[in-house]
Design a protein around this motif. Sequence first.
Motif, short mmCIF file in Angstrom:
data_model
loop_
_atom_site.label_atom_id
_atom_site.label_comp_id
_atom_site.label_asym_id
_atom_site.label_seq_id
_atom_site.Cartn_x
_atom_site.Cartn_y
_atom_site.Cartn_z
N VAL A 1 11.24 7.64 2.46
CA VAL A 1 9.64 7.36 2.56
C VAL A 1 9.61 7.06 3.96
O VAL A 1 10.29 6.15 4.62
CB VAL A 1 9.11 6.61 1.65
CG1 VAL A 1 9.11 7.37 0.13
CG2 VAL A 1 9.81 5.07 1.45
N GLU A 2 8.24 6.79 4.37
CA GLU A 2 7.75 6.32 5.77
C GLU A 2 7.25 4.81 5.39
O GLU A 2 6.51 4.77 4.91
CB GLU A 2 7.00 7.19 6.54
CG GLU A 2 6.92 6.86 7.87
CD GLU A 2 6.12 7.80 8.69
OE1 GLU A 2 6.06 9.01 8.39
OE2 GLU A 2 5.18 7.23 9.78
N THR B 1 0.88 -1.26 0.14
CA THR B 1 0.11 0.18 -0.01
C THR B 1 0.86 1.36 0.11
O THR B 1 1.85 1.18 0.66
CB THR B 1 -0.89 -0.07 1.33
OG1 THR B 1 -1.43 -1.47 1.32
CG2 THR B 1 -1.95 1.11 1.31
N ILE B 2 0.59 2.20 -0.88
CA ILE B 2 1.44 3.27 -0.97
C ILE B 2 0.39 4.37 -0.80
O ILE B 2 -0.61 4.52 -1.66
CB ILE B 2 2.24 3.52 -2.17
CG1 ILE B 2 3.14 2.48 -2.28
CG2 ILE B 2 2.90 4.92 -2.17
CD1 ILE B 2 4.08 2.43 -3.73
N ASN B 3 0.54 5.29 0.18
CA ASN B 3 -0.46 6.48 0.32
C ASN B 3 -1.88 5.97 0.35
O ASN B 3 -2.60 6.56 -0.20
CB ASN B 3 -0.33 7.56 -0.90
CG ASN B 3 1.35 8.20 -0.49
OD1 ASN B 3 1.76 7.76 0.43
ND2 ASN B 3 1.48 8.99 -1.56
N GLY B 4 -1.98 4.82 0.91
CA GLY B 4 -3.71 4.32 1.12
C GLY B 4 -3.98 3.49 -0.19
O GLY B 4 -5.07 3.21 0.07
N LYS C 1 5.78 1.79 7.47
CA LYS C 1 5.09 1.51 8.66
C LYS C 1 5.94 0.39 9.10
O LYS C 1 6.23 -0.96 8.80
CB LYS C 1 3.75 0.79 8.36
CG LYS C 1 2.93 1.10 9.90
CD LYS C 1 1.39 0.58 9.52
CE LYS C 1 0.74 0.32 10.75
NZ LYS C 1 -0.82 -0.30 10.59
N GLU D 1 3.98 5.67 3.29
CA GLU D 1 3.64 6.97 3.05
C GLU D 1 4.93 7.61 2.48
O GLU D 1 5.89 7.88 2.99
CB GLU D 1 3.34 7.60 4.55
CG GLU D 1 2.11 7.07 4.93
CD GLU D 1 0.84 7.54 4.29
OE1 GLU D 1 0.85 8.43 3.60
OE2 GLU D 1 -0.20 6.50 4.35
N THR D 2 4.62 8.39 1.36
CA THR D 2 5.57 9.24 0.51
C THR D 2 5.52 10.72 1.18
O THR D 2 6.54 11.43 0.51
CB THR D 2 5.22 8.98 -0.68
OG1 THR D 2 4.37 9.77 -1.47
CG2 THR D 2 5.28 7.63 -1.21
N GLU D 3 4.53 11.03 1.64
CA GLU D 3 4.51 12.59 1.85
C GLU D 3 4.16 12.90 3.36
O GLU D 3 3.48 13.91 3.61
CB GLU D 3 3.61 13.49 0.67
CG GLU D 3 4.04 13.16 -0.52
CD GLU D 3 5.00 14.21 -0.83
OE1 GLU D 3 5.84 15.17 -0.20
OE2 GLU D 3 5.85 13.98 -1.95
N SER D 4 4.45 12.07 4.18
CA SER D 4 3.91 12.15 5.52
C SER D 4 4.79 13.53 6.21
O SER D 4 5.78 13.72 5.81
CB SER D 4 4.05 10.82 6.42
OG SER D 4 5.56 10.70 6.65
#
Lengths: 529, 293
Positions: free
Chosen positions: B52-53, B7-10, B55, B75-78
């Motif tokens: 990137v973040e 999953t990337i950015n949901g 989890k 998450e690429t823009e957290s």
Amino acid sequence: MTNPINEITEEAELLFLIGTNATEAHPVIGYKMRQAARRGAKMIVCDPRRIDLVDEADYWLQIKPGTDIPLLNGLMHIIIKEGLEDKEFIAERTENYEALKETVERYTPEYVSELTGVPVEDLYAVARLYATTDKAMIFYTLGITEHICGTRNVMSIANLAMLTGHLGRPGTGVCPMRGQNNVQGACDMGALPNVYPGYQAVTNDEIREKFEKAWGVSLSPKVGLKIPEMFDAAHEGKVKAMYILGENPVLTDPNANHVRAALEKLEFLVVQELFLTETAEYADVILPAASFAECDGTFTNTERRVQRVRKAIEPIPGQANWQTICQMATRVGFPMHYEHPSEIWDEMASLTPSMAGINYNRLEKGSLQWPCTTDDHPGTPYLHKGKFTRGLGLFQPADHVPPAEMPDREYPFLLSTGRILYHYNVTTPYSSGIAELWDKEMAEIHPEDAERLGLETGQQVKIVSRRGEVISAVKVTERVQPGMIWMSFHHSATPTNALTSDALDPTTGTGEYKVCAVRIEKLPEAANA
Amino acid sequence: MQRVKLTINGKEVEAPVGSTILEAAEMIGVDIPRLCYDPDLSPMGACRLCVVEVKGNRLLPAACVTPVTEGMVVETESPSVVEARKTILELLVANHPLDCMTCDKMGDCKLAEYCYRYNVKDSPFTGEKHHYAIDDSNPFIIRDLNKCILCGACVRACEEMTGQDNLSYLYRGFHRKATTAGDVPYIESDCVFCGQCVAVCPTGALTEKSMAGQARRWEMEKVRTTCPFCGTGCNFDLAVKDGRIIGVLSAEDAPVNGRMLCVKGRFAWDFIYNEKRLTTPLIKKDGQFVEAT
């Protein structure tokens, strides 16, 4: 090329380079070869000079110039003796194998080693490696063709590829790398004395009638003259007029003085050119040409890929080259009118089955490799899959043909010629940046010879052959063999082709630029001051 | 080919095993900023801008070198990613001339693009700055190492594309440089002037001399064409400004050559404007060429 350029990096397990200096004459192909070698593909370089790619090669066969046939025959001799030939391929796809076997039988490793200068153990190693590698590509350039036996050199390469089944599959093939940007395209379009576009013979009645009907004229059933024959005929007064477009034979054809004399004999000469070249000096009329950046059209590269050339700026002489040619045709009595080069292409394609599926609309979306016979044909990346054009592949065995002129007491050095990285024929000296970097001829000479003659890099010498003489600077380097001089032909101040031999391959009319005999005369100190 | 789900950015994405997070993100149109990453060159993971973040991972991995795994949540823009990127950009800008208004790369500069994206105007970090002399000793390439961000694209292009191995890193720490053997000007080095280094440089460190001061990047009309020299059939774009060619730019989708060119294709086009060009028909009269009327 039977196979596409991208298979060098994507498919090939072995690259066999013979008479081709890719990193200089076809740099981007050379870069790909280097990439392939570094990711593990085997590389064999056969060249009298220590070219750049020797550094990447597993084997360097430093042959004596003009001994390609014995070398290739010697490799085939070993392959057959050791039973490494592709028996299935030979049986199913070729003919005349027995004749080949008989010829190469005489080329024992010891005999070949003596003729070529290549050690016997290298002959064995290379023969085994090429024959037993599944995907092996052969590349050659003018080091193979610019000999009096050029055609037979090429046949011998084809023999080797067929003998080992290295044809008709990805990552295999016989790949001549064509010289100029569009020499392939010019030949494809019928700029040859014996064919119409798509290699359709002028002697074939049915084909000739097709073109006569399309153009509404009657056409000659006779094969025309090759370039050297044209100059001979001009000498004899049989050819009285010439129209030369974008070619500078005085600088680039062998035996330049013969070419000059022929041009002088002409009653009328038209030259269409970018610059006032050495050839244009002989013209009665000069028509200014437009450069590649000023015209729409296509170039076809060495792997039969038809690609668009696009007009980026308005033509500096006022019109594109095709428009000038149309006006010429109209003035001499054949009204020729097109709105755009795409119409010229469409007319050609409608008469040429191998190009029938290519048009400018498709080329907007991407390039296409011919044969491409219908609108939905995807093009042909590699040739000879399953079957050769003529049906069975014909082995054409060849015997050693020594060069027409070899060094002797009077002319003790062997002169060989070729291209360098910074120049391409005769346009590049007009680039200011290129001229700043490399503005003169630097004839390569081996340190042993230089020492004997008392020469250092940068010194000027006179180089003399039976046909002419030039002044050149020398570069002392181990790239060449002792007894050999190597020169390019890009500089009008050192017109190397005043020296070269006019001995021709009888089949193609190609000059033996790669071998002639010269002597070197040291100039008085004043000339080097 | 085996694929993994992540999953990337949901958004769910299925990517081939062995893909990197950056490649998987590209598959669903997520643009992760990158300076040292180049699809034509080997991965390096040096600039860290593509962090990137992930989890469960307490560090921020570099997306260009981290392979995807099953069930990964990215998450690429957290906020923490954006903070890290801003800091990286501020560190780069601290030792980078901010003369963007006259820089020839403006409009095609990755550093400027990302500074704009993350609103980095200046740097809170102050310290020593480089004052390298500009190398314009050769006719083709201007080399301003003050603008170099040490992404190493030029080093890799020289080695992996051309195979010339003329560039490498020299010196340590603050003095680290991507340069020629012996740190000599290009003209004195083994450079073959293919210009691959210029084509891959993300900043104004390496630019085409012919274009200097001629046009902003967005003013250049690009005309795709085929090279007029050898038979390889390389494609490139002619850069045109006001009806005049000012240079050659690599075209990444060129079928034969990609972005590779040689010295002739990239730099020898200027024969077009040589003052000796013939511009009008000439007729020889009494041994002299005169203009046709």
